[in-house]
Design an enzyme around this catalytic site. Structure first.
Site, PDB file in Angstrom:
ATOM      1  N   TYR A 139      46.380   4.870  49.168  1.00 23.03           N
ATOM      2  CA  TYR A 139      45.749   4.036  48.361  1.00 23.03           C
ATOM      3  C   TYR A 139      46.509   3.034  47.548  1.00 23.03           C
ATOM      4  CZ  TYR A 139      41.622   6.677  49.449  1.00 23.03           C
ATOM      5  OH  TYR A 139      40.583   7.460  50.306  1.00 23.03           O
TER       6      TYR A 139
ATOM      7  N   ASP B 109      39.635  11.270  42.981  1.00 22.55           N
ATOM      8  CA  ASP B 109      40.060  11.435  44.202  1.00 22.55           C
ATOM      9  C   ASP B 109      41.086  10.133  44.595  1.00 22.55           C
ATOM     10  OD1 ASP B 109      40.006  12.464  47.392  1.00 22.55           O
ATOM     11  OD2 ASP B 109      39.428  10.205  47.198  1.00 22.55           O
TER      12      ASP B 109
ATOM     13  N   LYS C 173      45.730  12.676  48.978  1.00 19.52           N
ATOM     14  CA  LYS C 173      46.080  12.993  50.387  1.00 19.52           C
ATOM     15  C   LYS C 173      47.308  12.465  50.898  1.00 19.52           C
ATOM     16  CE  LYS C 173      41.351  11.343  50.344  1.00 19.52           C
ATOM     17  NZ  LYS C 173      41.138  10.290  49.383  1.00 19.52           N
TER      18      LYS C 173
ATOM     19  N   HIS D 281      44.877  13.456  55.097  1.00 15.70           N
ATOM     20  CA  HIS D 281      44.032  12.281  54.901  1.00 15.70           C
ATOM     21  C   HIS D 281      43.228  12.185  56.519  1.00 15.70           C
ATOM     22  CE1 HIS D 281      43.640   8.230  52.739  1.00 15.70           C
ATOM     23  NE2 HIS D 281      42.369   8.557  53.537  1.00 15.70           N
TER      24      HIS D 281
END
Ligand code: NDP
Length: 296
Positions: A52, A47, A77, A110
């Site tokens: 990120y 994931d 996401k 997200h």
């Protein structure tokens, strides 16, 4: 260590491992090694998220791992700054490019954008188009509260396969889990071992030190983290623990050789404090949380 995999079937028939590996806050220069280690240990679900900043390194680790692409379930996401029909289609190209894949197994919104919900529904419409085109195998949401799901389904044709939300013993969101179950949506736990109670001051104390959990852990000769992961898996929830440390990456996957009793499960269920660690989903706005997601 057992190489067992617990798998689940999503509401569109796609199979997914229940236990995966997360990389939130994993610095890009540590991501490659962490994901490589996870794949060595046996994780087959990774994931990540555009926000990120480490999709590129996740992609490199998978490509170099020697594990067949078809055996790794990749989820990422779309950040809220890329919400909108065309913007979200382009967000797929950005993520797939960085991940070095043609197809993403699970593509997730997200957050909901409650103050601009039409952007959320347009983004979701793009996910449905990507699904129809075979560019993603499943679509999902994250941090969606029951009313967000209800608003989404007023316009959506396809129910999300997954809702990834904060779930750990101190914040279990039973109302969200029930709303997901009602719609055939798999709840996937983020901060599944309550990391957020340790790396953020939530006021509850760290769940790793909870005496109920450490007592159950001792009874099984396991760690607190392993007990929490078992709690998720036995409830049929997906869980995606994060670590950058090889021994913890292995520890968090070594959860297939013991079973919690009904009493132990009930004791864990009773620890819910109702205190959220993450951002309040209703308060997420572009103004406060928007940020540019770079091109691939
Ligand atoms: P976790 O519950 O996975 O906990 C991770 C933290 O606990 C890290 O600080 C890690 O440190 C430490 N840790 C890991 N394993 C152990 C262990 N066995 N014993 C003790 N400490 C341990 O929290 P996260 O918030 O990282 O959530 C997991 C994943 O969920 C994220 O990586 C991300 O993929 C996803 N997520 C999604 C969000 C969303 O909004 N959709 C929000 C937050 C997370 P160390 O690395 O040093 O081992």
């Amino acid at each position: 260590m057992s190489a067992n995999h617990m798998e689940t079937t999503l509401n569109n028939g796609v199979r997914m491992p229940l236990l995966g590996f997360g990389v939130f806050q994993t610095p890009p220069d540590e991501t490659r090694e962490a994901v490589a280690e996870a794949l060595r240990v046996g994780y087959r679900l990774i994931d990540t998220a555009a926000a990120y900043g480490n999709e590129r390194e996740v992609g490199e680790a998978i490509a170099d791992s020697g594990v067949d692409r078809g055996e790794v379930f990749i989820e990422t996401k779309v950040w809220i700054s890329d919400f909108g029909y065309d913007e979200t289609l382009h967000a797929f190209d950005k993520s797939a490019g960085k991940l070095r894949v043609e197809m993403i197994d699970l593509f997730i919104l997200h957050q909901a954008l409650p103050s601009a919900f039409e952007k959320t529904t347009e983004a979701y419409r793009a996910l449905e188009a990507l699904l129809a085109d075979g560019k993603v195998r499943a679509i999902g949401v994250s941090n969606f509260m029951p009313d967000h799901l209800e608003r989404l389904m007023e316009t959506a044709d396809i129910a999300p396969a997954v809702n990834q939300v904060e779930v750990h013993p101190y914040f279990a969101q039973p109302d969200v889990q029930a709303a997901d179950a009602d719609r055939g949506i798999l709840t996937q736990a983020w901060s599944p071992i309550g990391g957020i109670t340790a790396y953020r001051d939530t006021g509850t104390g760290s769940v790793f030190e909870d005496p109920t959990i450490t007592r159950i852990a001792e009874a099984h000769g396991k760690s607190a983290a392993q007990v929490m992961l078992r709690w998720h898996l036995q409830a049929g929830r997906s869980a995606i623990p994060k670590s950058v440390k090889a021994h913890r990456i292995a520890e968090n996957f070594d959860v297939f050789d013991f079973t919690l009793t009904a009493d132990q499960t009930a004791a864990l269920d009773a620890l819910d404090t109702g205190v959220r660690g993450g951002p309040e989903p209703e308060a997420v706005t572009l103004e406060a949380f928007g940020r540019d997601i770079p091109e691939a």
